[in-house]
Design an enzyme around this catalytic site. Structure first.
Site, PDB file in Angstrom:
ATOM      1  N   ASP A 176       3.185  67.107 -16.171  1.00 49.40           N
ATOM      2  CA  ASP A 176       2.374  67.219 -15.142  1.00 49.40           C
ATOM      3  C   ASP A 176       1.779  66.000 -14.932  1.00 49.40           C
ATOM      4  OD1 ASP A 176       0.338  67.598 -13.496  1.00 49.40           O
ATOM      5  OD2 ASP A 176      -0.659  69.338 -14.832  1.00 49.40           O
ATOM      6  N   GLN A 209      -2.665  63.570 -13.198  1.00 49.47           N
ATOM      7  CA  GLN A 209      -3.745  62.635 -13.436  1.00 49.47           C
ATOM      8  C   GLN A 209      -3.061  61.146 -14.047  1.00 49.47           C
ATOM      9  OE1 GLN A 209      -6.948  63.017 -12.889  1.00 49.47           O
ATOM     10  NE2 GLN A 209      -6.745  65.189 -12.503  1.00 49.47           N
ATOM     11  N   CYS A 232     -10.790  73.391 -14.873  1.00 49.18           N
ATOM     12  CA  CYS A 232      -9.852  74.315 -14.834  1.00 49.18           C
ATOM     13  C   CYS A 232      -9.213  74.347 -16.175  1.00 49.18           C
ATOM     14  CB  CYS A 232      -8.792  74.031 -13.541  1.00 49.18           C
ATOM     15  SG  CYS A 232      -9.681  74.300 -12.114  1.00 49.18           S
ATOM     16  N   HIS A 273      -4.072  72.089 -17.785  1.00 49.50           N
ATOM     17  CA  HIS A 273      -4.730  72.425 -16.813  1.00 49.50           C
ATOM     18  C   HIS A 273      -4.299  73.748 -16.476  1.00 49.50           C
ATOM     19  CE1 HIS A 273      -5.793  72.590 -12.248  1.00 49.50           C
ATOM     20  NE2 HIS A 273      -6.533  71.681 -12.491  1.00 49.50           N
ATOM     21  N   LYS A 310      -4.788  63.020  -4.849  1.00 47.91           N
ATOM     22  CA  LYS A 310      -5.261  62.364  -6.288  1.00 47.91           C
ATOM     23  C   LYS A 310      -4.999  60.937  -6.159  1.00 47.91           C
ATOM     24  CE  LYS A 310      -5.309  66.494  -9.116  1.00 47.91           C
ATOM     25  NZ  LYS A 310      -6.805  66.771  -8.963  1.00 47.91           N
TER      26      LYS A 310
END
Lengths: 409, 158
Positions: free
Chosen positions: A196, A199, A362, A119, A222
């Site tokens: 990261d 997600q 993104c 991302h 999220k």
């Protein structure tokens, strides 16, 4: 899962006269009543600034924020709550590491290993650091199936590699990456690791102690929480060695006219009045997710994804991106209808009340790698149902037929 | 016709789809007197506008190329058709009228003859997220006109 939809007020609204089908969860999730009530309840009953008041409200507010920190720490199996730093979002968490750790510990000729599926949030901060320090960025390639090319990855790490920063799960392809293999690869080279987990953490159990990563970033919004609050987890000795990122407020221990001494963790990295109310409501989101259970969330999403993939694959002229196997992917399905721009697909779905994402997500370099301008993406969460997934087929067919009929020469 | 189809039909009118597949003004004018490049960073749509000026400074030829959705491509094609032959000052005026129609919703009857075909984009006004698809080429051209003979760069920002 079926009973929890009543907790989400927004799911009963209509969009363009049709029941909302919200399939844009990779962008942000909806919020249960429990989170909304925590937010209102905080402002109605406890609102005060934290860590500085001696009065009751300030003490209550401080305790509520620290309870959320403890919940967040236990949610990701962090050894200590002080290793959880509240930021605005995952992007700010990654920028914090780039600015503070990166500036102090990296020098020209050092290398940072990223992936082609990052991302922009886990790409641009490193590009900025590379420009400033002369650090070199290298990239693990993405295979045609949308997975990381691990053979090349092992050739790319070297003693020059100082950081391996990668997404645990791709927001654009749904791919679940081999987090532990990547971390062990980094360790062999003596490199630090940043995961990261934006997600991942909302959908699958996260265990920073088992992963043994150095940094991990994710966002509350999220995972049923409010916007404006995110987390940076870090290994204690690294956080201790890092200089403060922003100056002022809680990050200070003592201040003289010309110098200061920084506060202890986590306050060293939490300058100014923090996002108190959202941090408190984030705690309610973590409680909610813990009560449902992430393994149940994962199983539910797998069922939805499996059905969505069947529907997409049964349609002619539809391309699906990412791994074929449901076990190798999260609840994100990216697709394109041949000859159609994802924005036109997105608008057509919106007319049926179906909210999907359309564009480059993104991840512009990844889109270039896939040789597409963008994709349409349906991403699922715990409140979505199989009946909603079934609506994808008719929406796809309507869209394809409409544009085929009217664009045929 | 299914219910959803009627709404799609209202947004994507036939004339718009005709322009989308028309290639009559697609391409590049070389050499160009004015060249500009526009990008919508949100969706990645790109458009490149080139034009050549004729005697008395009118737009002799204008071409567009790039990639984008039906709305951005059709709007680019319609713009090229509408502005070819116009003086530069008239072109600026027409861009202004079109943008006002998209952004503030002025009445269709106020559209000048050159822009009559653009009434097909009226339906887009109901979809604020798509208005920037329709205006990308126009804003890009405007940017180019403000620095003729130089390469203008434009970014549509949310």
């Amino acid at each position: 899962m079926k009973d929890l939809r009543k907790d989400f007020p927004i799911l009963s609204r209509l969009v363009r006269g049709k029941p909302l089908v919200y399939f844009d969860n990779a962008a942000t999730t909806q919020k249960p009543r429990q989170v909304l009530e925590a937010l209102i309840g905080f402002y109605e009953n406890h609102n005060a600034n934290i860590h500085r008041g001696v009065h009751t409200l300030s003490d209550e507010a401080t305790q509520l924020v620290e309870e959320s920190r403890t919940k967040a720490a236990s949610f990701i199996r962090a050894p200590k709550p002080s290793q959880v730093i509240f930021t605005r979002n995952a992007t700010e968490a990654i920028n914090l590491v780039a600015h503070s750790w990166g500036r102090k510990f990296l020098a020209a000729q050092d290398e940072i290993l990223l992936t082609e599926m990052e991302h922009h949030s886990n790409l641009v901060p490193w590009q900025m650091l590379a420009q400033e320090k002369g650090v070199r960025l290298r990239f693990i390639p993405v295979t045609a199936e949308g997975t990381l090319d691990m053979d090349t990855a092992s050739r790319l790490v070297s003693p020059k590699t100082k950081l391996v920063a990668f997404t645990a799960a791709s927001n654009a392809l749904g791919t679940l990456n081999p987090v532990e293999r990547l971390i062990s690869l980094a360790k062999q080279a003596g490199a630090k690791t940043l995961v990261d987990a934006s997600q991942w953490t909302p959908h699958l159990p996260t265990d920073v102690s088992r992963w043994d990563c150095d940094f991990l970033a994710f966002s509350a919004h999220k995972m049923l929480g409010p916007t404006g609050i995110g987390v940076l987890y870090g290994r204690e000795e690294l956080l201790d060695a890092m200089p403060p990122f922003l100056g002022g407020g809680d990050m200070i221990q003592r201040v003289f006219l010309e110098r200061f001494t920084p506060n202890v963790l986590p306050h060293k990295f939490e300058a100014g009045t923090p996002n108190i109310a959202d941090a408190v409501a984030f705690g309610a989101a973590l409680d909610y997710l813990s009560a449902v259970g992430l393994m149940a969330v994962r199983e539910h999403e797998k069922a939805l994804t499996r059905r969505a993939l069947e529907i997409f694959r049964a349609e002619p002229e539809v391309a699906v991106y990412g791994p074929a196997d449901v076990e190798a992917r999260g609840g994100v399905v990216s697709f394109n209808i041949e000859g159609l721009h994802p924005h036109d697909v997105g608008t057509s779905f919106d007319l049926d009340g179906i909210a999907i994402r359309a564009g480059h997500h993104c991840c512009q370099p990844l889109m270039m790698r896939l040789k597409v301008a963008g994709t349409a993406r349906a991403s699922f969460y715990l409140y979505n149902t199989l009946a909603e997934v079934e609506k994808l087929g008719p929406a796809l067919r309507k869209t394809r037929e409409f544009f085929k009929k009217t664009t045929a020469v | 016709m299914a219910e959803g189809d009627a709404e799609l039909q209202d947004l994507y009118r036939d004339v718009l789809l005709d322009y989308f597949r028309s290639a009559s003004r697609k391409g590049k004018v070389e050499p160009a007197d004015c060249h500009s490049h526009g990008i919508n960073p949100v969706c990645g749509d790109e458009v490149e506008i080139t034009l050549r000026l004729g005697p008395q400074g009118s737009i002799q030829a204008i071409r567009y190329q790039g990639h984008g959705c039906v709305i951005s491509q059709a709007s680019s094609a319609m713009m090229a058709e509408a502005l070819e032959g116009s003086s530069l000052s008239r072109a600026r005026e027409l861009v202004g009228i079109f943008k006002e129609m998209m952004l503030s919703g002025s009445e269709r009857k106020l559209l000048p003859t050159e822009l009559e075909a653009l009434a097909a984009l009226e339906g887009v006004r109901k979809y604020p997220m798509r208005v920037k698809c329709a205006t990308l080429a126009w804003n890009t051209l405007l940017q180019g006109l403000s620095s003729p003979a130089a390469a203008g760069e434009f970014q549509e920002v949310e």
